[in-house]
Design an enzyme around this catalytic site. Structure first.
Site, PDB file in Angstrom:
ATOM      1  N   GLN A 104       0.827  -1.210   0.000  1.00 35.75           N
ATOM      2  CA  GLN A 104       0.000   0.000   0.000  1.00 35.75           C
ATOM      3  C   GLN A 104       0.861   1.259   0.000  1.00 35.75           C
ATOM      4  OE1 GLN A 104      -4.174  -0.009   1.855  1.00 35.75           O
ATOM      5  NE2 GLN A 104      -2.998  -1.210   3.300  1.00 35.75           N
ATOM      6  N   SER A 108       4.481  -6.166   2.930  1.00 36.70           N
ATOM      7  CA  SER A 108       3.147  -6.237   3.535  1.00 36.70           C
ATOM      8  C   SER A 108       2.176  -6.927   2.574  1.00 36.70           C
ATOM      9  CB  SER A 108       2.671  -4.833   3.930  1.00 36.70           C
ATOM     10  OG  SER A 108       1.462  -4.889   4.642  1.00 36.70           O
ATOM     11  N   LEU A 109       1.197  -6.189   2.064  1.00 40.80           N
ATOM     12  CA  LEU A 109       0.257  -6.719   1.081  1.00 40.80           C
ATOM     13  C   LEU A 109       0.974  -7.422  -0.074  1.00 40.80           C
ATOM     14  CD1 LEU A 109      -2.409  -6.688  -0.696  1.00 40.80           C
ATOM     15  CD2 LEU A 109      -1.615  -4.437  -1.427  1.00 40.80           C
ATOM     16  N   ARG A 123      -9.035  -8.990   3.807  1.00 39.15           N
ATOM     17  CA  ARG A 123      -8.001  -8.409   4.678  1.00 39.15           C
ATOM     18  C   ARG A 123      -8.190  -6.903   4.803  1.00 39.15           C
ATOM     19  NH1 ARG A 123      -2.600  -6.367   3.744  1.00 39.15           N
ATOM     20  NH2 ARG A 123      -1.027  -7.081   5.262  1.00 39.15           N
ATOM     21  N   HIS A 173      -0.062  -2.824  11.058  1.00 36.47           N
ATOM     22  CA  HIS A 173       1.091  -3.539  11.612  1.00 36.47           C
ATOM     23  C   HIS A 173       1.385  -3.151  13.065  1.00 36.47           C
ATOM     24  CE1 HIS A 173       1.872  -5.499   7.832  1.00 36.47           C
ATOM     25  NE2 HIS A 173       1.770  -4.337   7.221  1.00 36.47           N
ATOM     26  N   GLN A 212       1.522 -11.415  10.242  1.00 33.07           N
ATOM     27  CA  GLN A 212       1.963 -10.200   9.565  1.00 33.07           C
ATOM     28  C   GLN A 212       1.064  -8.995   9.857  1.00 33.07           C
ATOM     29  OE1 GLN A 212       0.697  -9.016   5.770  1.00 33.07           O
ATOM     30  NE2 GLN A 212       2.636  -9.602   4.812  1.00 33.07           N
TER      31      GLN A 212
END
Length: 320
Positions: free
Chosen positions: A11, A92-93, A117, A202, A251
């Site tokens: 992102q 991440s993503l 998610r 996170h 995560q």
């Protein structure tokens, strides 16, 4: 012999119109966009190509949009030249795109998972409760200590992204993030930049989203990865399906160890990185770790051709 790692962004890299050239010029890329629309039962591709930006920035649109664009671009690249990566990784993503590239997760399952998610992350914390800030040019150990001293069970702040030397993102309750930012400046940070995000990603505040995601992932089919995936939560490679599934759950509420990931890849002899997806954020972060590496990018026709030329020149042939 040269080792290659394929990197997929997360992102923040999104922009209206991303992947349009791939869609228009590659049948395999077009099929990925169509598959996303079919799986989600709405026209994600319209949001990606036409916007408006406000729609694309909604995290439950951003996440599947970036995944779809990355995989469409990866398929476009694969159709043009045979690249055999030693590792894949995603920020991440972006880890979901890495898992699709490593045949651990089907694209259809992955796009369904990241849409959910995004919804879970959006719902986890009421608007205004959480915040994130980038801390520039402060030693990692010093910032970790500041977060530990500032954080309480009811007012959490922690490192969310160890992006590269001199850039760490903190996340948590808005007041705790603000106070930690002030302490960071006092400790010598060059700058504190509040981020325009929809939630404290996170951080421990995302645990409700992680719990829901665990249930969602349990319905999907994971396979052992055929390329080692260097995961965000450990900065070490994993290939076993059950480990991959567990890492995706962890995560959500754990820091992204991106600098550690790049250092691990360098340690393993990777000297060529290919960022596949919108933008070139990861290229910038990687160069902050080591400026000597070969850094390529695939996000449009021009960058695709440059990347193909690199591998054709290196191999002396085109595997189209």
């Amino acid at each position: 012999m040269s080792k290659i790692a394929i990197l997929f962004p997360g992102q923040g890299s999104q922009k209206v119109g991303m992947g349009k050239e791939a869609h228009d010029q590659s049948r395999v890329a077009q099929e990925i966009f169509q598959s996303a629309d079919n799986e989600l039962n709405f026209s994600l591709s319209d949001i990606i190509f036409q916007g408006p930006e406000e729609e694309l920035k909604l995290t439950y649109h951003t996440q599947p949009a970036l995944l779809t664009t990355s995989i469409a671009l990866y398929k476009w690249l694969q159709a043009k030249v045979d690249i055999q990566p030693s590792f894949v990784a995603g920020h991440s993503l972006g880890e979901y795109a890495a898992l699709v590239a490593a045949s651990s997760l089907s694209f259809e399952d992955a796009v369904s998972a990241v849409y959910q998610r995004g919804l879970y992350m959006d719902q986890a914390v009421p608007a205004g409760v959480g915040a994130m800030s980038a801390i520039l040019n402060l030693d990692r150990a010093v910032l970790d200590q500041i977060c530990a001293e500032t954080s309480t069970p009811d007012n959490v702040v922690q490192a969310a992204n160890y992006n590269c030397p001199g850039q760490i993102v903190i996340s948590g309750h808005a007041d705790a993030v603000r106070v930690a930012g002030e302490k960071a400046l006092e400790a010598g940070a060059r700058k504190v930049v509040p981020l325009a995000v929809s939630g404290p990603f996170h951080s421990a505040l995302m645990q409700p989203a992680a719990d829901k995601l665990q249930d969602k992932l349990a319905t999907l089919s994971f396979h052992d990865a055929n390329i080692p995936v260097v995961t965000n939560v450990t900065a070490r490679p994993i290939t076993i399906a059950s480990d991959i599934q567990e890492a995706l759950v962890r995560q959500v509420a754990s820091p992204v160890l991106w600098e550690d990931t790049i250092r691990y890849l360098l340690q393993e002899g990777v000297d060529t990185f290919v960022e596949v997806g919108s933008g070139s954020v990861l290229a910038g972060l990687t160069r902050k770790v080591d400026r000597k590496v070969t850094m390529l990018n695939v996000q449009d026709q021009a960058t695709l051709e440059k990347t193909i030329s690199h591998f054709v020149d290196k191999n002396g042939r085109n595997d189209d």
